[in-house]
Design a protein around this motif. Sequence first.
Motif, PDB file in Angstrom:
ATOM      1  N   HIS A 158       8.952   6.132  -8.775  1.00  0.00           N
ATOM      2  CA  HIS A 158       8.250   5.034  -8.120  1.00  0.00           C
ATOM      3  C   HIS A 158       7.949   3.872  -9.057  1.00  0.00           C
ATOM      4  CE1 HIS A 158       7.652   7.260  -4.383  1.00  0.00           C
ATOM      5  NE2 HIS A 158       7.471   8.311  -5.159  1.00  0.00           N
ATOM      6  N   THR A 188       4.911   1.775  -7.875  1.00  0.00           N
ATOM      7  CA  THR A 188       4.749   1.317  -6.499  1.00  0.00           C
ATOM      8  C   THR A 188       4.177   2.390  -5.621  1.00  0.00           C
ATOM      9  OG1 THR A 188       6.940   2.056  -5.885  1.00  0.00           O
ATOM     10  CG2 THR A 188       6.728  -0.171  -6.713  1.00  0.00           C
ATOM     11  N   TYR A 189       3.800   3.506  -6.220  1.00  0.00           N
ATOM     12  CA  TYR A 189       3.256   4.557  -5.388  1.00  0.00           C
ATOM     13  C   TYR A 189       1.830   4.201  -4.986  1.00  0.00           C
ATOM     14  CZ  TYR A 189       2.155   8.976  -3.397  1.00  0.00           C
ATOM     15  OH  TYR A 189       1.784   9.945  -2.502  1.00  0.00           O
ATOM     16  N   GLN A 190       1.611   3.986  -3.710  1.00  0.00           N
ATOM     17  CA  GLN A 190       0.292   3.651  -3.193  1.00  0.00           C
ATOM     18  C   GLN A 190      -0.426   2.603  -4.040  1.00  0.00           C
ATOM     19  OE1 GLN A 190      -1.839   7.328  -2.668  1.00  0.00           O
ATOM     20  NE2 GLN A 190      -0.605   7.838  -0.888  1.00  0.00           N
ATOM     21  N   PRO A 191       0.141   1.391  -4.097  1.00  0.00           N
ATOM     22  CA  PRO A 191      -0.514   0.364  -4.909  1.00  0.00           C
ATOM     23  C   PRO A 191      -1.844  -0.040  -4.287  1.00  0.00           C
ATOM     24  CG  PRO A 191       1.252  -0.592  -3.599  1.00  0.00           C
ATOM     25  CD  PRO A 191       1.299   0.886  -3.366  1.00  0.00           C
ATOM     26  N   LEU A 192      -2.836  -0.293  -5.123  1.00  0.00           N
ATOM     27  CA  LEU A 192      -4.119  -0.777  -4.628  1.00  0.00           C
ATOM     28  C   LEU A 192      -4.047  -2.270  -4.343  1.00  0.00           C
ATOM     29  CD1 LEU A 192      -6.560   1.171  -6.960  1.00  0.00           C
ATOM     30  CD2 LEU A 192      -6.124   1.577  -4.553  1.00  0.00           C
ATOM     31  N   GLN A 193      -3.136  -2.927  -5.039  1.00  0.00           N
ATOM     32  CA  GLN A 193      -2.931  -4.353  -4.839  1.00  0.00           C
ATOM     33  C   GLN A 193      -1.481  -4.549  -4.425  1.00  0.00           C
ATOM     34  OE1 GLN A 193      -5.175  -6.977  -5.596  1.00  0.00           O
ATOM     35  NE2 GLN A 193      -6.745  -5.413  -5.881  1.00  0.00           N
ATOM     36  N   PRO A 194      -1.227  -5.536  -3.559  1.00  0.00           N
ATOM     37  CA  PRO A 194       0.183  -5.807  -3.256  1.00  0.00           C
ATOM     38  C   PRO A 194       0.917  -6.260  -4.507  1.00  0.00           C
ATOM     39  CG  PRO A 194      -1.251  -7.487  -2.314  1.00  0.00           C
ATOM     40  CD  PRO A 194      -2.137  -6.408  -2.842  1.00  0.00           C
ATOM     41  N   HIS A 218       6.403  -9.025   0.074  1.00  0.00           N
ATOM     42  CA  HIS A 218       6.623  -7.595  -0.088  1.00  0.00           C
ATOM     43  C   HIS A 218       8.074  -7.365  -0.461  1.00  0.00           C
ATOM     44  CE1 HIS A 218       2.702  -6.717   1.335  1.00  0.00           C
ATOM     45  NE2 HIS A 218       2.897  -7.411   2.430  1.00  0.00           N
TER      46      HIS A 218
ATOM     47  N   ARG B  61     -10.439   4.803  -5.959  1.00  0.00           N
ATOM     48  CA  ARG B  61      -9.496   5.441  -6.884  1.00  0.00           C
ATOM     49  C   ARG B  61      -9.684   4.909  -8.299  1.00  0.00           C
ATOM     50  NH1 ARG B  61      -3.480   4.829  -5.243  1.00  0.00           N
ATOM     51  NH2 ARG B  61      -3.166   3.457  -7.011  1.00  0.00           N
ATOM     52  N   ARG B 153      -4.998  11.875  -2.989  1.00  0.00           N
ATOM     53  CA  ARG B 153      -3.631  11.822  -2.513  1.00  0.00           C
ATOM     54  C   ARG B 153      -3.257  13.113  -1.789  1.00  0.00           C
ATOM     55  NH1 ARG B 153       0.690  10.717  -6.871  1.00  0.00           N
ATOM     56  NH2 ARG B 153       1.600  12.735  -6.403  1.00  0.00           N
ATOM     57  N   THR B 157      -2.133  13.582   1.971  1.00  0.00           N
ATOM     58  CA  THR B 157      -0.847  14.211   2.283  1.00  0.00           C
ATOM     59  C   THR B 157      -1.056  15.352   3.273  1.00  0.00           C
ATOM     60  OG1 THR B 157      -0.208  13.757   0.012  1.00  0.00           O
ATOM     61  CG2 THR B 157       1.239  15.195   1.250  1.00  0.00           C
ATOM     62  N   THR B 169      -4.446   6.254   4.519  1.00  0.00           N
ATOM     63  CA  THR B 169      -4.341   6.210   3.079  1.00  0.00           C
ATOM     64  C   THR B 169      -5.091   4.993   2.593  1.00  0.00           C
ATOM     65  OG1 THR B 169      -2.129   6.973   3.436  1.00  0.00           O
ATOM     66  CG2 THR B 169      -2.704   6.412   1.190  1.00  0.00           C
ATOM     67  N   GLU B 170      -5.785   5.158   1.512  1.00  0.00           N
ATOM     68  CA  GLU B 170      -6.621   4.066   1.048  1.00  0.00           C
ATOM     69  C   GLU B 170      -5.807   2.808   0.820  1.00  0.00           C
ATOM     70  OE1 GLU B 170     -10.045   3.203  -2.252  1.00  0.00           O
ATOM     71  OE2 GLU B 170      -8.635   4.819  -2.544  1.00  0.00           O
ATOM     72  N   ALA B 171      -4.633   2.966   0.230  1.00  0.00           N
ATOM     73  CA  ALA B 171      -3.880   1.778  -0.137  1.00  0.00           C
ATOM     74  C   ALA B 171      -2.725   1.522   0.802  1.00  0.00           C
ATOM     75  CB  ALA B 171      -3.344   1.929  -1.553  1.00  0.00           C
ATOM     76  N   LEU B 174      -1.006  -1.842   2.209  1.00  0.00           N
ATOM     77  CA  LEU B 174      -0.265  -2.804   1.404  1.00  0.00           C
ATOM     78  C   LEU B 174       1.181  -2.404   1.276  1.00  0.00           C
ATOM     79  CD1 LEU B 174      -2.966  -2.975  -1.321  1.00  0.00           C
ATOM     80  CD2 LEU B 174      -2.577  -4.611   0.511  1.00  0.00           C
ATOM     81  N   ILE B 178       6.334   2.253  -0.329  1.00  0.00           N
ATOM     82  CA  ILE B 178       5.513   3.454  -0.411  1.00  0.00           C
ATOM     83  C   ILE B 178       6.183   4.552   0.384  1.00  0.00           C
ATOM     84  CG2 ILE B 178       3.325   4.480   0.226  1.00  0.00           C
ATOM     85  CD1 ILE B 178       2.059   1.838  -0.078  1.00  0.00           C
ATOM     86  N   GLN B 179       6.303   5.672  -0.218  1.00  0.00           N
ATOM     87  CA  GLN B 179       6.777   6.808   0.546  1.00  0.00           C
ATOM     88  C   GLN B 179       5.735   7.886   0.444  1.00  0.00           C
ATOM     89  OE1 GLN B 179      10.270   7.648  -1.584  1.00  0.00           O
ATOM     90  NE2 GLN B 179      11.227   5.698  -1.041  1.00  0.00           N
ATOM     91  N   ASP B 180       5.764   8.745   1.416  1.00  0.00           N
ATOM     92  CA  ASP B 180       4.870   9.884   1.303  1.00  0.00           C
ATOM     93  C   ASP B 180       5.270  10.690   0.083  1.00  0.00           C
ATOM     94  OD1 ASP B 180       4.141  10.632   4.735  1.00  0.00           O
ATOM     95  OD2 ASP B 180       2.928   9.764   3.170  1.00  0.00           O
ATOM     96  N   GLY B 181       4.319  10.945  -0.759  1.00  0.00           N
ATOM     97  CA  GLY B 181       4.641  11.723  -1.948  1.00  0.00           C
ATOM     98  C   GLY B 181       5.018  13.130  -1.541  1.00  0.00           C
TER      99      GLY B 181
END
Lengths: 448, 423
Positions: A158, A188-194, A218, B61, B153, B157, B169-171, B174, B178-181
């Motif tokens: 990621h 890029t895994y679950q970014p808190l910011q774009p 994006h 987080r 996470r 999941t 999911t918190e983030a 955005l 993003i993929q599901d881990g």
Amino acid sequence: MLDELSYNVVNDPMRIYRAKRDFARKRVTDKYSILGFISSGTYGRVYKAESKIDRVVHAIKKFKPDKEGDIVTYTGISQSAIREIALNREISHENVVALNEVILEDKSIYMVFEYAEHDFLQVIHHHSQTLRSPITPTVLKSLTYQLLNGLLYLHNAHIIHRDLKPANILITSSGVVKIGDLGLARLTYQPLQPLFAGDKVVVTIWYRAPELLLGAKHYNKAVDIWAVGCVMAELASLRPIFKGEEAKLDSKKNVPFQKDQLLKIFEVLGTPDERDWPGLKDLPEYQNMKRLDYSDVEHSYQNRLAEWCQSRIRPHQGGDLLRQLFIYDPDRRLTAYEALQHKWFQEEPLPSKNVFQSVPANQIPPHRRITHDEAPSMMPVPAANSQAQAQIAQVQAQAAAHLSQQLMGSHPLSQQSGRAGSVASFASLSGGTAAGGSGHPRKKARMG
Amino acid sequence: MATDFWSSSHYKRWMLDRATLRQARADDLQYVDDPEYLDFLAIFFANLISRLGKKLQLRQRVIATATVFFRRFYVKNSYCETDPFIVVAACCYVAAKAEESPVHIKNVVSEARMLFGKYGIKSFPSDNSKLAEMEFYLVDDLECDLTVFHPYRTLMTLCGKAGGNGGETEAGELGVGIQDGQRYWGTGEGKLELEEGAVQMAWFIINDTYRSELCLIYPPHLIAITAIYLTLVFHTSTRATIQAQTQSPPTSSGASASSSPPTRRSSRTANSHKKAPQDIVGFMAGLNVSMALIATLSQEIISLYALWDRYREDHTAESARSAFAQGQLSAFGAAGAGTSGKRAGHARSGSVLSGTTSSGGTPTTGDLKDDGAGLAEQQVVTPAFLVHLLLRMREARLADMAHPATGRPMAVNKMLERAQAAG
């Protein structure tokens, strides 16, 4: 007595802690002998160094210490340094430059990387200037394969690199490709910011994907794939395929419309079509793009990539891979995984583990040039006038470098390739020392 | 890396054992009357990080990462030889950068000064460079390992709403790229569908675990599973559902007892007994983690609550409590309306304990409180007490260093040398 102590406790309670840590810390020069200076950039400098323990050669990247006026002070570690450190500590792959250790010392950060003797830019220069012959299909395929292999690892983790270009892709003396410089890379895994929030401009202009040029907020891993396409094309033709002029940021740091770069792309690939790229009309610069094209279909840009490949990438399959790396719609562009499955890599000649395997010894690019003049200034001299000394040393070194360039100038070809050796590696060079000179966007476009 | 916990620095270098943690507190133990005070300090500083984080508008987080940094720092250092307040500020500052949501150093300094001032800490430097200096030493002590895995996470999941990671999911909001881990342990598949309130409760329990050293001892997915397990037990309506499902077999009542885990036997009977719409017990068993370990972890979390129950915020309590309560309310407002991430982000910082102060739809933790009730007569600890304790510890430490066994007093510079020699 105790009063003095409590005074100390109240005013600087961390003094004992720091004293302990400073004492325990191994210094860079305790562990490594500096062999010479490799290159410099906005982030700082890179040195070639040898471990005093096992004699292994490393590249040490020293981040510029922060300065307030003339006094070196702490102002906070830069986002890019934190990024590079944080990512590099987690990853390990044959085709990604390995970080050996990080040393924090005297307000400076030293990242000790494995050493790589060559890089893509240097190989390109070697072929265009010295050998004056193209890179053979076997080498081209091996370089591309290993690059994609390293990228697949990063993408699976990621990580988007966001600054792939020939200068950032290194090759060891045993012919193994190593992706370097994660200073712009992001998880890029679950970014808190774009992604766009932190860095308004990513990827050096010639290697920048169309969705970025059209202002996409994006974006994803596909921007790296586009850059791989550009790099592969450059390896094949020995010159950047889309060599546009970068429109500069205005005074308010607004990101301008990159008209010239887009035109360079359209000239080869044709104008993108909403039917092939459904997201196209939602991009911020769509209207600007519309205005670029001729209104009548007769004159609008056609896809000439096949034509372009004809003379440059002989086997048909190589051209087909390139075509799929250059698919406009980021969602349909090949992924690193898909690219590695491409037929081109399955047909003879197969990619080799040592990219130089098929290269005669006398055609292997020369070793990275290092200069010795600047090496002593790596460590701040503890004397009071160390700043002045360092500056003097730097001026002297620049003068020396300039002089040697002048001397080599009598042979116009060697000038280019000679400089390239020292310049290449860790990219993003301060304008003055860059090869060629004319405001080249090999420099990293980075802000914020 | 982001998905591979087993090759991460977190797993390879920062999973610690009890012995190491005991050793880390050895110096501090000399200066406290009751070893429990050190556990209270752990609660106090986690609260402080959370509060500073909220002032800086950091997401949960980031706050969690900052707390882990703080704990890791104090694995190598002692409270009595450092100033934990500047460490707290530096942890928040570095965590914000490490999680790609940086805040300006100026803001950190001014917010920290303001917040710490309320606790009577007047010595926090106003000079940015002091915090930046601390950052430098902190990153060094953290051995540059700045990527931290969190239980959130795993929770998402396992329990996130199916069909993308949308608002759950918190983030997620955005998300591009993003993929599901993938799960990095076990064999379980599918998702556990819990009520909104139950997921919230599990999330809050995870928040609460950062008040202890559990994040240094257990891998995050086990903490998440324990939080889910405790939620199944304590969340009233969820528990009722499970009880209804497992009514007929007499052996499977174990799931409703507060501390005994569902054993493999009971889960198997539940599994084979009938095909419920959702077999929660079977799902837990299918996760293929050691349920004995989950039971141990549950005990640890419950004893944390028991301890925490004896901790009272004093003069700052009013504002803190109302802030918590507000967070709580907006949490449920946000959850109901499915509103934007920013608000939800704040709401996500709630705690199960503070949840008991607010009304109605809040998942109650009556069972947890009851567990603590028996201890209510014991001493109550306040931040003011802890701040005073810290100062005394540091003074005593300095005095000890200044007056070594030789009996001869030592000048400050000598003392520094001694400290250096001690490494």
